[in-house]
Design a protein around this motif. Sequence first.
Motif, PDB file in Angstrom:
ATOM      1  N   SER A 288      13.193  20.242  18.765  1.00  0.00           N
ATOM      2  CA  SER A 288      13.605  18.891  18.374  1.00  0.00           C
ATOM      3  C   SER A 288      15.016  18.623  18.871  1.00  0.00           C
ATOM      4  CB  SER A 288      13.529  18.719  16.845  1.00  0.00           C
ATOM      5  OG  SER A 288      14.228  19.751  16.178  1.00  0.00           O
ATOM      6  N   LEU A 289      15.297  17.329  19.110  1.00  0.00           N
ATOM      7  CA  LEU A 289      16.571  16.926  19.695  1.00  0.00           C
ATOM      8  C   LEU A 289      16.853  15.479  19.288  1.00  0.00           C
ATOM      9  CD1 LEU A 289      18.849  17.616  21.838  1.00  0.00           C
ATOM     10  CD2 LEU A 289      17.322  16.627  23.544  1.00  0.00           C
ATOM     11  N   VAL A 290      18.017  15.236  18.687  1.00  0.00           N
ATOM     12  CA  VAL A 290      18.406  13.880  18.285  1.00  0.00           C
ATOM     13  C   VAL A 290      19.888  13.671  18.597  1.00  0.00           C
ATOM     14  CG1 VAL A 290      16.662  13.594  16.468  1.00  0.00           C
ATOM     15  CG2 VAL A 290      18.879  14.641  15.916  1.00  0.00           C
ATOM     16  N   VAL A 291      20.300  12.401  18.600  1.00  0.00           N
ATOM     17  CA  VAL A 291      21.688  12.037  18.863  1.00  0.00           C
ATOM     18  C   VAL A 291      22.158  11.112  17.751  1.00  0.00           C
ATOM     19  CG1 VAL A 291      23.263  10.844  20.444  1.00  0.00           C
ATOM     20  CG2 VAL A 291      21.430  12.272  21.359  1.00  0.00           C
ATOM     21  N   GLY A 292      23.355  11.357  17.228  1.00  0.00           N
ATOM     22  CA  GLY A 292      23.937  10.504  16.191  1.00  0.00           C
ATOM     23  C   GLY A 292      25.356  10.929  15.901  1.00  0.00           C
ATOM     24  N   ASN A 293      25.974  10.295  14.919  1.00  0.00           N
ATOM     25  CA  ASN A 293      27.370  10.616  14.570  1.00  0.00           C
ATOM     26  C   ASN A 293      27.392  11.106  13.129  1.00  0.00           C
ATOM     27  OD1 ASN A 293      30.524   8.828  14.246  1.00  0.00           O
ATOM     28  ND2 ASN A 293      30.127  10.949  14.764  1.00  0.00           N
ATOM     29  N   MET A 294      27.256  12.424  12.966  1.00  0.00           N
ATOM     30  CA  MET A 294      27.086  13.027  11.653  1.00  0.00           C
ATOM     31  C   MET A 294      28.382  13.500  11.022  1.00  0.00           C
ATOM     32  SD  MET A 294      24.596  16.207  10.606  1.00  0.00           S
ATOM     33  CE  MET A 294      24.181  16.515   8.886  1.00  0.00           C
ATOM     34  N   VAL A 295      29.355  13.931  11.818  1.00  0.00           N
ATOM     35  CA  VAL A 295      30.508  14.629  11.257  1.00  0.00           C
ATOM     36  C   VAL A 295      31.836  13.932  11.533  1.00  0.00           C
ATOM     37  CG1 VAL A 295      29.347  16.855  11.277  1.00  0.00           C
ATOM     38  CG2 VAL A 295      30.670  16.168  13.259  1.00  0.00           C
ATOM     39  N   GLY A 296      31.803  12.648  11.804  1.00  0.00           N
ATOM     40  CA  GLY A 296      33.039  11.891  11.886  1.00  0.00           C
ATOM     41  C   GLY A 296      33.922  12.206  13.061  1.00  0.00           C
ATOM     42  N   THR A 297      33.319  12.636  14.183  1.00  0.00           N
ATOM     43  CA  THR A 297      34.132  12.946  15.357  1.00  0.00           C
ATOM     44  C   THR A 297      34.550  11.690  16.112  1.00  0.00           C
ATOM     45  OG1 THR A 297      32.133  13.200  16.710  1.00  0.00           O
ATOM     46  CG2 THR A 297      32.996  15.186  15.653  1.00  0.00           C
ATOM     47  N   GLY A 298      33.952  10.550  15.781  1.00  0.00           N
ATOM     48  CA  GLY A 298      34.272   9.316  16.473  1.00  0.00           C
ATOM     49  C   GLY A 298      33.393   9.054  17.679  1.00  0.00           C
ATOM     50  N   ARG A 299      32.539  10.002  18.038  1.00  0.00           N
ATOM     51  CA  ARG A 299      31.591   9.813  19.124  1.00  0.00           C
ATOM     52  C   ARG A 299      30.306  10.545  18.745  1.00  0.00           C
ATOM     53  NH1 ARG A 299      32.965  10.140  23.881  1.00  0.00           N
ATOM     54  NH2 ARG A 299      35.196   9.884  23.586  1.00  0.00           N
ATOM     55  N   PRO A 300      29.180  10.145  19.329  1.00  0.00           N
ATOM     56  CA  PRO A 300      27.914  10.775  18.950  1.00  0.00           C
ATOM     57  C   PRO A 300      27.901  12.278  19.233  1.00  0.00           C
ATOM     58  CG  PRO A 300      27.531   8.749  20.177  1.00  0.00           C
ATOM     59  CD  PRO A 300      28.991   9.045  20.295  1.00  0.00           C
ATOM     60  N   GLU A 301      27.178  12.983  18.377  1.00  0.00           N
ATOM     61  CA  GLU A 301      26.913  14.406  18.594  1.00  0.00           C
ATOM     62  C   GLU A 301      25.435  14.591  18.925  1.00  0.00           C
ATOM     63  OE1 GLU A 301      29.886  13.613  15.411  1.00  0.00           O
ATOM     64  OE2 GLU A 301      27.746  13.903  14.986  1.00  0.00           O
ATOM     65  N   ILE A 302      25.129  15.753  19.463  1.00  0.00           N
ATOM     66  CA  ILE A 302      23.752  16.135  19.770  1.00  0.00           C
ATOM     67  C   ILE A 302      23.343  17.206  18.759  1.00  0.00           C
ATOM     68  CG2 ILE A 302      22.205  17.110  21.503  1.00  0.00           C
ATOM     69  CD1 ILE A 302      24.393  16.250  23.593  1.00  0.00           C
ATOM     70  N   VAL A 303      22.200  16.992  18.114  1.00  0.00           N
ATOM     71  CA  VAL A 303      21.692  17.988  17.172  1.00  0.00           C
ATOM     72  C   VAL A 303      20.381  18.533  17.713  1.00  0.00           C
ATOM     73  CG1 VAL A 303      21.010  18.470  14.798  1.00  0.00           C
ATOM     74  CG2 VAL A 303      22.765  16.748  15.262  1.00  0.00           C
ATOM     75  N   VAL A 304      20.303  19.863  17.762  1.00  0.00           N
ATOM     76  CA  VAL A 304      19.132  20.546  18.314  1.00  0.00           C
ATOM     77  C   VAL A 304      18.494  21.398  17.230  1.00  0.00           C
ATOM     78  CG1 VAL A 304      18.265  22.058  20.139  1.00  0.00           C
ATOM     79  CG2 VAL A 304      20.317  20.676  20.535  1.00  0.00           C
ATOM     80  N   GLY A 305      17.187  21.265  17.062  1.00  0.00           N
ATOM     81  CA  GLY A 305      16.462  22.156  16.183  1.00  0.00           C
ATOM     82  C   GLY A 305      15.959  23.352  16.960  1.00  0.00           C
ATOM     83  N   SER A 306      16.399  24.534  16.548  1.00  0.00           N
ATOM     84  CA  SER A 306      15.996  25.772  17.216  1.00  0.00           C
ATOM     85  C   SER A 306      15.359  26.662  16.157  1.00  0.00           C
ATOM     86  CB  SER A 306      17.221  26.446  17.841  1.00  0.00           C
ATOM     87  OG  SER A 306      16.859  27.428  18.767  1.00  0.00           O
TER      88      SER A 306
END
Length: 489
Positions: A288-306
């Motif tokens: 699985s692979l999604v993109v969003g802004n989860m941790v307040g970095t100010g830009r989107p992050e990539i989250v990967v399910g492994s």
Amino acid sequence: MKRPAFAAVLVLLTALLAGPPPAVAATTARPFDFDGNGYPDLVVGAPDLTVRTALFAGGVVVLPAFARGLSSMEKVITQSSRGVPGASETGDKFGKTVASADFDRDGYADLAVGQPRETIPGFGTAGAVTVVYGSVRGLDTLRSTGITDPSGPAEAAFFGEALATGDFNADGYPDLAVGAPAYALPNTLTPLGTVTILPGGPTGVATTGAIVLDHQAGPDFDVSFGSELAAGDLDQDGTADLVVGSGGVEDVCCGGYPGSVSYCRGGTGGPTRCARLFHEVSLAGMTSLVVGNMVGTGRPEIVVGSPSPFWQAAGGLLLIEVDGGVPLALANVRFLSQDLPGIPGHDEAWDHFGYSLAMGDIDRDGYSDLATGADGEDSRAGRVTVVHGGPTSWRAQGNYIYDQNTPGISGASEPGDIFGSSVSLIDHDRDGHLDLTVGIEGENHHFGGITLLSGSGRGFTTTGARRISLTGLGYAYPAESSFGATLGG
């Protein structure tokens, strides 16, 4: 389905029978809003669906959405539906992947369906994609197009194994990205993989002007490039970028190949190359692979399910942060597992935490939250965990889990149910709260099912939770269909 050499003629005839191209609407429809009423519909994949006598032919079920929520007046679409190119044949797995966008900008969302095991004479399971266009009556199967790899079918490439949508070439029309992760060079066996971007336009998805993106070459080359796809504006330039996951090869005894995540920068003309951000054994076997802004970095992050990498058979999530350079580069990687403070549950062998992922702002605090399935939890009974984002990291409190033992959710947790085989977060009734749909593909010996939880101010409510199955919908051949294996959104 076996597609003959005159596939291009078939596509042309389908387009001609559909009539002239639709006018460009003032407002592009939201993804999955197939009838243009403003409410996104729910698409449920059943890739193992029996169609008449064809086993594992596959299909998708569309549940229309209205202000009162989702209707049970479903539409079942297979390759035997009137107007859909081809025919339902054993092993096609039509519906293994789905994606949506208003490709022709006529005010009605369209549906792309992957059938990665589609058989093409001389090329085995080369794979294909079907695009069904929306209308005032919802999806119109009489206006649908079958697409094979425009570069030419490749034997056992699994074209359609992953799908993503976004306006990658900045022309105002959403495009369709298609992964073929099993593609191998002639006379070789290693699945290197490719990704093809098919441009949207006034007549819909086209093969003319398609862009083919290849794996990272060199001594540490990518394997299974295109096994997972996602879209997001990573560099915040106003144009969607494509994120490509390479699943590598898991092989505990013999080393296998690491997985990787790359980004392909969108812009005028579309991406021309991809830059690899992270290449690690922990990414092998990603699902699985999604993109969003989860941790307040100010830009989107990539989250990967492994869910079952070498380093932790219990599974985990990797949150990949990027910097603001041109091109982007890796800034940080965080690991999220069930053994961290505030995350419900505990790491146990074969939990497969991270098997499925959906991302959205569930509690409307401005940070993306995660819903993730652990399909192996409790002997594959399955579980879904919700983890909230925050200003500096994911929250260490207020996270929660759902399974079939949760009060208000019908059924019971039983080995093999696979609750959490898929998850989606969509505000179907547009009340301002995301709704959670959970796939249960193993329910009742893989008849399958889904559970619907309505959004509320605090997350989701189990009051009024709904269970839907093909049996309940009255489909004639519900056995072992894996209904709920995939979900739109």
